[in-house]
Design a protein around this motif. Structure first.
Motif, PDB file in Angstrom:
ATOM      1  N   SER A  85      77.764  18.592 -12.090  1.00 47.43           N
ATOM      2  CA  SER A  85      77.287  19.933 -11.751  1.00 47.43           C
ATOM      3  C   SER A  85      78.225  20.982 -12.338  1.00 47.43           C
ATOM      4  O   SER A  85      79.437  20.943 -12.092  1.00 47.43           O
ATOM      5  CB  SER A  85      77.220  20.092 -10.226  1.00 47.43           C
TER       6      SER A  85
ATOM      7  N   LEU B 268      79.464  24.809 -12.425  1.00 48.28           N
ATOM      8  CA  LEU B 268      79.485  26.050 -11.651  1.00 48.28           C
ATOM      9  C   LEU B 268      79.861  27.178 -12.589  1.00 48.28           C
ATOM     10  O   LEU B 268      80.956  27.184 -13.162  1.00 48.28           O
ATOM     11  CB  LEU B 268      80.501  25.940 -10.508  1.00 48.28           C
TER      12      LEU B 268
ATOM     13  N   ALA C 212      82.040  20.912  -7.613  1.00 46.44           N
ATOM     14  CA  ALA C 212      81.630  21.077  -9.008  1.00 46.44           C
ATOM     15  C   ALA C 212      82.370  20.090  -9.905  1.00 46.44           C
ATOM     16  O   ALA C 212      83.512  19.712  -9.643  1.00 46.44           O
ATOM     17  CB  ALA C 212      81.918  22.502  -9.476  1.00 46.44           C
TER      18      ALA C 212
ATOM     19  N   ILE D 234      83.920  24.125 -14.060  1.00 53.91           N
ATOM     20  CA  ILE D 234      83.792  25.503 -13.580  1.00 53.91           C
ATOM     21  C   ILE D 234      84.054  26.472 -14.725  1.00 53.91           C
ATOM     22  O   ILE D 234      85.069  26.349 -15.427  1.00 53.91           O
ATOM     23  CB  ILE D 234      84.800  25.769 -12.441  1.00 53.91           C
TER      24      ILE D 234
END
Length: 296
Positions: free
Chosen positions: A28, A30, A105, A108
């Protein structure tokens, strides 16, 4: 030794194989980006992160522009950051909102399209000092004053990638822009050594230096990449590659190549100038395929 960034050299640093894994397995990203004046930066960077293969995307942006970003990138979870009286993000409350999300996350990005000044510096410092183990990409306003908080960057042990242009590098190092433009490689080396970070020194030619002094060089792309939003796309590609598990220096090299070759392909199909930054991410999946199968 300097590594020339080309398709052949990148095949020696293959990207993580997605296999048949879930979106969670690809990580993921961010993206903390954009501002009241430049909300599109979050959209460009977030889209680029997904095109680079990140499995999931969270975009954090000023509350007033968040609904529009959510509609523009329906694949993203959009986090509304509270605004102060001037309409800009309140960095103190934003840090409280974001710190728990950084822990979940895989990579980032901070800074693309954000307003330069003390609030962005304070938010960047708070996130760097937080508990997240994920690598960071610091772009644009988040680079300003970074050398004054070098310990926070160094504490991340090479898991920070900086993507400055000459002006941002000069403000980070406290020197004249002309000095950076005269010897961009020397500036990148100085910043990489001082901060213990991977530095992507953007320009007509791009230099990458990692904390150990390893150097990469890319001379492709074309003049068409000198357009609004192009740097946001580059930062987004890099954070997407990091989310997949690519090592920081390799993510930087791949990101620079994919961004540059996307510009080259659009220059051939659209014309050397006049294509838009929003068109760059769409070229990235095909480029990754072509490098992997040896057709590029």
């Amino acid at each position: 030794m300097t590594i020339e960034i080309q398709a052949a050299s990148l095949r020696g640093y293959p990207l993580p194989d997605p296999g048949a894994g879930t979106k969670e397995a690809r990580g993921s990203a961010l993206v903390v980006a954009g501002s009241v004046e430049v909300p599109g930066a979050a959209i460009l960077a977030g889209t680029a992160a997904l095109r680079a293969g990140a499995g999931k995307l969270q975009m954090s942006i000023a509350a007033g522009t968040a609904p529009h970003a959510a509609l523009a990138v329906p694949e993203a979870l959009v986090v509304r950051l509270p605004e102060g009286a001037d309409g800009h993000v309140d960095h103190r409350v934003a840090a409280e909102v974001l710190l728990p999300r950084t822990e979940r996350a895989a990579a980032i990005l901070v800074g693309a399209g954000m307003t330069a000044g003390a609030p962005t510096r304070a938010l960047t410092a708070a996130l760097l000092a937080g508990p997240a183990e994920a690598p960071f990409v610091l772009d644009a306003a988040s680079i300003e004053g970074l050398c004054e908080q070098a310990e926070a960057v160094r504490a991340r042990a090479g898991r920070v990638v900086l993507t400055p242009h000459a002006g941002e590098m000069a403000r980070c190092l406290g020197c004249d822009r002309e000095a950076v433009e005269a010897d961009p490689l020397a500036a990148a080396r100085k910043a990489a050594e001082q901060l213990g970070a991977v530095v992507v020194m953007k320009g007509a030619e791009t230099w990458i230096v990692d904390p150990a002094g390893e150097t990469w060089h890319y001379a492709g792309g074309g003049v068409g990449l000198a357009t609004s939003g192009s740097g946001d796309v580059l930062a987004g590609i890099i954070v997407g590659l990091l989310a997949r598990g690519t090592a920081p220096a390799e993510a930087a090299a791949w990101g620079v190549f994919l961004h540059g070759e996307a510009g080259r392909r659009l220059g051939e199909s659209r014309g050397p100038i006049g294509f838009l930054a929003r068109e760059l991410p769409g070229e990235v999946p095909g480029l990754m395929r072509d490098v992997a199968d040896g057709t590029l």
